[in-house]
Design an enzyme around this catalytic site. Sequence first.
Site, PDB file in Angstrom:
ATOM      1  N   HIS A  22     -14.049   9.394   7.475  1.00  0.00           N
ATOM      2  CA  HIS A  22     -12.875   9.277   6.613  1.00  0.00           C
ATOM      3  C   HIS A  22     -12.639  10.554   5.796  1.00  0.00           C
ATOM      4  O   HIS A  22     -11.581  10.696   5.174  1.00  0.00           O
ATOM      5  CB  HIS A  22     -13.036   8.096   5.649  1.00  0.00           C
ATOM      6  N   ARG A  48      -6.088   5.954   1.904  1.00  0.00           N
ATOM      7  CA  ARG A  48      -7.395   5.347   1.628  1.00  0.00           C
ATOM      8  C   ARG A  48      -8.277   6.293   0.805  1.00  0.00           C
ATOM      9  O   ARG A  48      -9.135   5.839   0.053  1.00  0.00           O
ATOM     10  CB  ARG A  48      -8.079   4.966   2.947  1.00  0.00           C
ATOM     11  N   ASP A 214      -7.140  -3.898  13.957  1.00  0.00           N
ATOM     12  CA  ASP A 214      -8.189  -3.722  12.947  1.00  0.00           C
ATOM     13  C   ASP A 214      -7.568  -3.926  11.566  1.00  0.00           C
ATOM     14  O   ASP A 214      -6.698  -3.171  11.145  1.00  0.00           O
ATOM     15  CB  ASP A 214      -8.771  -2.310  13.063  1.00  0.00           C
ATOM     16  N   GLU A 241      -9.596  -8.110  14.135  1.00  0.00           N
ATOM     17  CA  GLU A 241     -10.897  -7.602  13.693  1.00  0.00           C
ATOM     18  C   GLU A 241     -10.988  -7.494  12.172  1.00  0.00           C
ATOM     19  O   GLU A 241     -10.059  -7.014  11.518  1.00  0.00           O
ATOM     20  CB  GLU A 241     -11.125  -6.219  14.317  1.00  0.00           C
ATOM     21  N   GLU A 269     -18.663  -5.002  11.176  1.00  0.00           N
ATOM     22  CA  GLU A 269     -18.762  -3.566  10.897  1.00  0.00           C
ATOM     23  C   GLU A 269     -19.435  -3.306   9.550  1.00  0.00           C
ATOM     24  O   GLU A 269     -20.213  -2.367   9.413  1.00  0.00           O
ATOM     25  CB  GLU A 269     -17.370  -2.952  10.914  1.00  0.00           C
ATOM     26  N   ASP A 292     -22.451  -1.561  12.842  1.00  0.00           N
ATOM     27  CA  ASP A 292     -22.529  -0.102  12.900  1.00  0.00           C
ATOM     28  C   ASP A 292     -24.001   0.274  12.826  1.00  0.00           C
ATOM     29  O   ASP A 292     -24.689  -0.062  11.860  1.00  0.00           O
ATOM     30  CB  ASP A 292     -21.754   0.522  11.736  1.00  0.00           C
ATOM     31  N   HIS A 319     -19.713  -0.804  16.201  1.00  0.00           N
ATOM     32  CA  HIS A 319     -18.666   0.002  15.600  1.00  0.00           C
ATOM     33  C   HIS A 319     -18.988   1.487  15.803  1.00  0.00           C
ATOM     34  O   HIS A 319     -20.025   1.980  15.366  1.00  0.00           O
ATOM     35  CB  HIS A 319     -18.579  -0.294  14.100  1.00  0.00           C
ATOM     36  N   GLU A 339     -16.997   1.222  21.759  1.00  0.00           N
ATOM     37  CA  GLU A 339     -15.841   1.723  21.017  1.00  0.00           C
ATOM     38  C   GLU A 339     -15.890   3.244  20.937  1.00  0.00           C
ATOM     39  O   GLU A 339     -16.947   3.837  20.763  1.00  0.00           O
ATOM     40  CB  GLU A 339     -15.823   1.152  19.594  1.00  0.00           C
TER      41      GLU A 339
END
Length: 395
Positions: A22, A48, A214, A241, A269, A292, A319, A339
Amino acid sequence: MALSKIRSVRALVGRGGGADYHDQSGGHWIDDHIATPMARYPEYRESRQSFGINVLGTLVVEIEAEDGTTGFAVTTGGVPAAYIVEHHLARFLIGRDPAEFEKIWDQMYFSTQYYGRKGLVINAISGVDLALWDLLGKLRGEPVHALLGGAVRDELQFYATGARPDLAKELGFVGGKMPLHHGPAEGEEGLARNLAGIGEMRSRVGKDFWLMLDCWMSLDVSYATRLATRAWNEFGLKWIEEAISPDDYWGYAELRRNVPRGMLVTTGEHEATRWGFRMLFEMECCDIIQPDIGWCGGLTELLKISALADAHSKLVVPHGSSVYSYHFVCTRHNSPFAEFLMMHPDASAVVPMFHPLLQNEPVPEQGRLRISALDKPGFGVELNPDVALDRPFPN
């Protein structure tokens, strides 16, 4: 055969991409107007990063053996996690045989239980555990998947997560998962926009391409039920999700009862350890779990989670996590695909997930990856020496 014992443990931190995916510069799709639990506040709705999703940065854990062999791994956690690694967890590794990963994990978890159990502490434990597996593979001259019993298939198949499932289809992925853009605070207009976006993407990808959504913990049961029902009936959405808070097991159980038959409910996740996932299984919260590997407790714990999932007839589709997931997925029958996070700014090209931090990071071609690409010792990747890393708490 006796292995070289552990001589030192180092925790480094970095900024800009890497494991903290991120932490991107402006204009990246992952920081667009995406529904989050914070979207109820207009000032935190457009980005975010505005509410601090990228404040921690990347954690790199290095474990060096007496013969100089070094294993490493990356996850999130930044400076706070680095302190935990250097000043608490390292004591359970120095002087130990790297093959004692079960005992080491147990000691790390129960010694931190009074302030850990989930979140940042488990991220730190996960980083240490993955670095330990990387070291073990290098000392034995084997890839991690071989240490787990070997691959059960010749190649991995992927779906893509990103803003453009239509481009993912062109790139050969089996499916595309798109982010939800509007949460409950944006009312009926937001719901209409969400459905219109799903419909537009379905028209682009055709009826047989997997299309998933998601929701990043942003919805309540009522909204998620309405969204899932219409998205299934009108557009054939494959799964919804992480629709609600990861702590609301009761809400997930209700949502799974509510959605149309055939619609898949997925989550996990942001869940951690076998005990958290046990709640998801026993309360019938979902059809697929998505731990994850860098956040759930590492590979040592994921093996337990996966066995528990298998006993409950649930699929495990981790994840993201790049090579750390790939070595696991290729060895599990109940992990039929993987993924891939599309980290290109507009999701139009396949680029390494942890760029620029890792070197030799394999990426799928036409949505697939041969297991032979994972045959180097350990996890098969190296740190990029050109990426600046800082060690804030040398022990």
